[in-house]
Design a protein around this motif. Sequence first.
Motif, short mmCIF file in Angstrom:
data_model
loop_
_atom_site.label_atom_id
_atom_site.label_comp_id
_atom_site.label_asym_id
_atom_site.label_seq_id
_atom_site.Cartn_x
_atom_site.Cartn_y
_atom_site.Cartn_z
N PRO A 23 0.86 -1.19 0.00
CA PRO A 23 0.00 0.00 0.00
C PRO A 23 0.89 1.24 0.00
N MET A 24 0.60 2.18 -0.89
CA MET A 24 1.40 3.41 -0.99
C MET A 24 0.43 4.57 -1.17
N ALA A 25 0.21 5.30 -0.09
CA ALA A 25 -0.73 6.42 -0.13
C ALA A 25 -0.32 7.39 -1.22
N GLN A 121 3.16 -4.35 9.17
CA GLN A 121 4.58 -4.22 8.85
C GLN A 121 5.36 -4.01 10.13
N ARG A 142 9.71 -5.56 7.50
CA ARG A 142 10.01 -4.41 6.64
C ARG A 142 11.33 -3.76 7.03
N GLY A 147 11.02 1.94 0.87
CA GLY A 147 10.54 3.28 0.56
C GLY A 147 9.38 3.68 1.46
N GLY A 176 13.47 -3.13 -0.49
CA GLY A 176 14.55 -3.38 -1.43
C GLY A 176 14.33 -4.53 -2.40
N GLY A 197 7.01 -2.27 -3.03
CA GLY A 197 6.49 -0.93 -3.29
C GLY A 197 7.24 -0.20 -4.39
N THR A 198 8.50 0.11 -4.12
CA THR A 198 9.30 0.95 -5.02
C THR A 198 9.30 0.44 -6.47
C1 LIG Z 1 5.56 6.11 -2.24
C2 LIG Z 1 5.34 5.20 -1.06
C3 LIG Z 1 4.22 5.38 -0.27
C4 LIG Z 1 3.97 4.51 0.81
N1 LIG Z 1 2.82 4.66 1.54
C5 LIG Z 1 2.49 3.71 2.47
C6 LIG Z 1 1.21 3.72 3.07
O1 LIG Z 1 0.35 4.55 2.77
N2 LIG Z 1 0.93 2.75 3.98
C7 LIG Z 1 1.82 1.78 4.31
O2 LIG Z 1 1.50 0.92 5.13
N3 LIG Z 1 3.06 1.75 3.76
C8 LIG Z 1 3.41 2.69 2.84
N4 LIG Z 1 4.63 2.63 2.21
C9 LIG Z 1 5.57 1.57 2.59
C10 LIG Z 1 5.32 0.30 1.80
O3 LIG Z 1 4.14 -0.33 2.27
C11 LIG Z 1 6.48 -0.72 1.91
O4 LIG Z 1 6.87 -0.86 3.24
C12 LIG Z 1 7.70 -0.36 1.10
O5 LIG Z 1 7.38 0.18 -0.15
C13 LIG Z 1 8.58 -1.61 0.91
O6 LIG Z 1 9.85 -1.30 0.48
P1 LIG Z 1 10.26 -1.04 -1.07
O7 LIG Z 1 9.73 0.33 -1.35
O8 LIG Z 1 11.73 -1.09 -1.06
O9 LIG Z 1 9.60 -2.09 -1.90
C14 LIG Z 1 4.90 3.48 1.13
C15 LIG Z 1 6.03 3.32 0.32
C16 LIG Z 1 6.25 4.16 -0.76
C17 LIG Z 1 7.47 3.93 -1.63
#
Ligand SMILES: Cc1cc2nc3c(=O)[nH]c(=O)nc-3n(C[C@H](O)[C@H](O)[C@H](O)COP(=O)(O)O)c2cc1C
Length: 320
Positions: A23-25, A121, A142, A147, A176, A197-198
């Motif tokens: 999930p990425m707000a 997480q 996590r 990100g 990662g 996410g990323t």
């Molecule tokens: C742009 C962005 C927005 C995010 N927003 C949320 C969110 O709204 N809620 C949440 O639980 N995690 C959020 N995260 C964290 C992700 O759920 C997750 O932990 C993370 O993307 C995993 O690492 P990675 O980016 O290296 O794949 C966000 C991450 C990114 C990159």
Amino acid sequence: MWRMLSTSFTEMFGLDVPVAGAPMAGVSGGRLAAAVSAGGGLGMIGVGNTTTAQAIRAEAEVARHGGDPFGIGLMAWALPANPAQFDATLEASPTLVSLSFGDLMPWALRFREAGFRVAMQAGHVEEARAAADQGVDVIVARGREGGGHGLDAVGTLPLLQGVLDAVRVPVLAAGGIVTARGLAAVLAAGAAGAWVGTAFLASPEAANTAAARARILATTETETSYGRVFDVAQRIPWPPEYGGRALTNEFSRRWSGREDELAGDQDAQAELAAARKAGDYDTAYLYAGQGVGLVTEERSASEIVAGLGAGAERLLQAWA
Ligand SMILES: Cc1cc2nc3c(=O)[nH]c(=O)nc-3n(C[C@H](O)[C@H](O)[C@H](O)COP(=O)(O)O)c2cc1C
């Protein structure tokens, strides 16, 4: 169906590929969630601290339209001030609810009593153990290289090893993981999947801008940093232990280490608001993890998920 990719997580949710779209707000709306699920994973909608119930309902409608399972990710710290998010999530009936960053109770219990599966997480082993004790169904280990927001405590690999030994529920690795090598590695270690996410930040289904995607593609793995600068500047009341990892830019360089001063600086607040509006990413933030250096082309989320699955299957077969 991939032979090496069947895990407790894929079985729990009927998936082909053991990948959750994190999930990425502001980035993962219904469209991105649907695309991740269409690729064989479990796409998730990111709900921010001020997201309205109406927006949750609308994004869930978009995600549901693909006919595949989807999840909704909430920020636990924001729910007491915005309980309508809880009701709208119940109503949207997602396959998985994630609750992260703050007190899980009473929300986790209420979701579970209503028949929903809950993920959270965790940023260190004790947090994972406590969540498992509270009945959480899926724990996401996590790491700090991830990100967006989270704890800056432990990197993905040491965290994953510790959490896998500490809890008995399915564990997903996050932070990662961008390519099939990363997915294969965490599956080989015993994870039930990856929470990614990323990797999706340059997908056309993401709810960001073309300029943001271009910036993501141009950034290497050394150009992110962790901190609270952007939240302090915007007066967002995140609990202080949760900073965020974003692309390092002129604004974060200027204010890092001067957060107390920034908290009272109205010009900086206005400057950031204007830059966000203008899409000026020298000042405005783009949350992304260290894996951003591996994101080198704009690709659809479905293709990314299918490619992660095919590549991890190949790597694990070769190893077997
Ligand atoms: C742009 C962005 C927005 C995010 N927003 C949320 C969110 O709204 N809620 C949440 O639980 N995690 C959020 N995260 C964290 C992700 O759920 C997750 O932990 C993370 O993307 C995993 O690492 P990675 O980016 O290296 O794949 C966000 C991450 C990114 C990159």
